[in-house]
Design a protein around this motif. Sequence first.
Motif: not given
Length: 171
Positions: A119-129, A131-140, A160-166
């Motif tokens: 998986r991958v993880i990331l941090q963003t902030g509440g004043k970046q809607p 970014a939040e929308a993008l990450y949710r759209k991408l399955g985070y 966080a997003k679970e990754l598919q094994p290669m």
Amino acid sequence: MSGNPAGLTLEIVNFEDPRAARLRGLLTDELLARYATEEEPHLSEAAREALSVPPEDFIANVLVLTAVGVPMGHGALRRLNGEWEVKRVITDPAARGLGAATVLMAELERIAASAGARRVILQTGGKQPEAEALYRKLGYRQIPTYPPYEHAIPTSICFAKELQPMEDRLV
């Protein structure tokens, strides 16, 4: 490095690459404009420390380029407490809406998965809607705020997003 239907290309670069540095500078400027207040015009020392990443800690720095080679996006990966963390994601404001962030995130996920990340993880902030929308759209999915952000930047929103094994991706 690789292409896509939109004509965007990806290039893995050194941290010092001037194109990457310019995009990271745009990110810094944008974050200061969004988060600075009259009472708190600068990031706190704790926040600066939490967000600071020594260049040697980055595993990959990726640029998204237009079909004619103009850099329009940047993102990076680092290891943090045994996890793969996505950092410094920015699309040049003049090039937003063209798919660069989606292509960039897919490449960062591919790099992490090819190195064995589950998986991958990331941090963003509440004043970046956006970014939040993008990450949710991408399955985070949103996760609890993790160190070093939980105390230094308590308003952080982490994903966080679970990754598919290669080997599963090749089928």
